[in-house]
Design a protein around this motif. Structure first.
Motif, PDB file in Angstrom:
ATOM      1  N   ASN A  91       6.628  32.650  21.324  1.00  0.00           N
ATOM      2  CA  ASN A  91       7.525  31.549  20.948  1.00  0.00           C
ATOM      3  C   ASN A  91       7.673  30.512  22.054  1.00  0.00           C
ATOM      4  O   ASN A  91       8.597  29.699  22.041  1.00  0.00           O
ATOM      5  CB  ASN A  91       8.900  32.096  20.557  1.00  0.00           C
ATOM      6  CG  ASN A  91       9.576  32.843  21.694  1.00  0.00           C
ATOM      7  OD1 ASN A  91       9.051  32.903  22.818  1.00  0.00           O
ATOM      8  ND2 ASN A  91      10.730  33.438  21.416  1.00  0.00           N
ATOM      9  N   SER A 106       8.718  30.885  24.973  1.00  0.00           N
ATOM     10  CA  SER A 106       9.838  31.109  25.893  1.00  0.00           C
ATOM     11  C   SER A 106       9.339  31.406  27.307  1.00  0.00           C
ATOM     12  O   SER A 106       9.954  30.979  28.296  1.00  0.00           O
ATOM     13  CB  SER A 106      10.728  32.239  25.388  1.00  0.00           C
ATOM     14  OG  SER A 106       9.997  33.453  25.270  1.00  0.00           O
ATOM     15  N   ASN A 166       9.943  29.360  14.771  1.00  0.00           N
ATOM     16  CA  ASN A 166      10.744  29.064  15.968  1.00  0.00           C
ATOM     17  C   ASN A 166      11.368  27.669  15.915  1.00  0.00           C
ATOM     18  O   ASN A 166      11.481  26.973  16.937  1.00  0.00           O
ATOM     19  CB  ASN A 166       9.882  29.191  17.227  1.00  0.00           C
ATOM     20  CG  ASN A 166       9.117  30.499  17.293  1.00  0.00           C
ATOM     21  OD1 ASN A 166       9.684  31.571  17.071  1.00  0.00           O
ATOM     22  ND2 ASN A 166       7.817  30.427  17.583  1.00  0.00           N
TER      23      ASN A 166
END
Length: 390
Positions: free
Chosen positions: A279, A281, A167
């Motif tokens: 990740n 997010s 990432n």
């Protein structure tokens, strides 16, 4: 008979008067010997100094020159204080040539004869401090090295223990990785190197007193003190603030350590126990800006595991091949449950993530962010030879 007595007295007097003369002569001889010994030692010392000077070119060590650069820059900015950075995180640079021209230090060619060196000092405003970071470049012989460069020199791997490219960040994964960093008071582990080369650290082992509730307030939905899982208003947020500002009985960061840190955005977004996104997010959908201390996210814990079955938040496989696991210890993550307002996530003593009522009393492993200009002094990151910072 009287005549003989008179002679005896005269002889005794003559003997007595000769003793002081002899004593004086002995004292003079002793003093002479002492003086000769002193002179001999001085001559020998001068010879040693001469030999050393003949076989030494008088060069300073690279570390001594870095210290000269730093001290010269501090003197320079005492006069040129208007040039210092004013905003948090702002950096200004002064080159060695400017410091030399202003008379604050000798030319680098005199400090390292026969070498072509250049240097500079970067000054960064961190909270109320001005942090002076010297850089010295002497080509192949020596170059000041930042910690993140030493980390990246370990190399990126695609299998097994080590540093992974994930990432846009460089992430340590596995149960046997060389990511130890010794600060003044405590040992930390490197979690990852961010896209802008800052380094996220987590406390390696917890002091027994580092324990608190995520939150213990009265929750009307539960009708008792189950607490709330909103980090912004949590007890654990208050606790970390007191810890950072040395208002608790335990100190994990020295004032010197704090000069090496940088503010960061702490991701406090919530996620469900079945979410498979790793990740950050979800966690970074909500952030607290400019934090100096925090806790680990669920995604960061999941990413440290090499087990392919570590897919969802509370998957028990996440305990496998994971250096972040601490046996017999339960500790809070910053991430909480998106499906209710009273549960946050803990890492269980078995080493996997699970939901826990916010009012639970658990240990904490604080996280901090090292600035990208932090320099390495020694070490290779192993447990027996951790990275030591300048």
């Amino acid at each position: 008979m009287n005549e003989n007595k008179g002679k005896e007295i005269l002889n005794n007097n003559a003997t007595n008067t000769s003793k002081p003369v002899k004593d004086n002569r002995d004292m003079k001889k002793k003093l002479m010997r002492i003086m000769l010994i002193v002179v001999g030692v001085l001559v020998l010392l001068l010879v040693v100094i001469l030999i050393i000077s003949l076989f030494s070119n008088g060069n300073k060590t690279y570390e001594e020159i870095e210290e000269d650069l730093k001290n010269a820059a501090m003197e320079y900015y005492e006069v040129q204080s208007g040039l210092l950075p004013r905003e948090e995180g702002e950096t200004v640079t002064v080159r060695a040539s400017a410091l030399i021209d202003a008379g604050y230090m000798k030319p680098l060619s005199e400090l390292r004869e026969g070498e072509n060196c250049s240097g500079r000092v970067e000054v960064t405003k961190i909270e109320d401090n001005m942090v002076y970071t010297p850089y010295l470049d002497c080509g192949d012989n020596y170059t000041t090295k930042e910690l993140y460069k030493a980390v990246l020199e370990q190399g990126i791997v695609t299998s097994g223990n080590g540093l992974y490219d994930m990432n846009g960040e460089k992430v340590y994964r596995g149960d046997n990785v060389n990511n130890y960093v010794q600060l003044d008071n405590q040992m930390f582990r490197i979690v990852k190197v961010t896209s802008d080369n800052k380094i996220l650290l987590i406390l390696n082992e917890m002091d027994s007193t580092l324990s608190t509730y995520y939150d213990d307030r009265y929750n009307p939905d539960r009708m008792f003190n189950s607490g709330f899982n909103d980090y912004r208003i949590s007890r654990i947020y208050e606790y970390l603030d007191r810890l950072y500002n040395n208002k608790l009985s335990v100190t994990i960061l020295s004032s010197n350590d704090k000069t090496k840190l940088t503010p960061f955005n702490l991701c406090i977004g919530k996620r469900a126990s079945t979410d498979t996104t790793n990740n950050n997010s979800l966690e970074c959908s909500d952030v607290l800006e400019n934090q100096m201390i925090g806790l680990l996210t669920a995604s960061d814990f999941m990413n440290a595991s090499l087990d392919a079955n570590c897919r969802a938040t509370t998957n028990k496989s996440c305990q496998n091949y994971n250096y972040l696991r601490l046996r017999e210890t339960e500790w809070w993550l910053v991430t909480s449950n998106s499906l209710n307002n009273y549960e946050a996530y803990v890492v269980k003593s078995a080493g996997y993530i699970d939901e826990n009522q916010a009012s639970g009393y658990k240990k904490i492993r604080p996280t901090v962010m090292l600035n990208n200009n932090v320099m390495i002094k020694s070490g290779d990151g192993s447990a027996s030879n951790p990275f030591v910072l300048k």
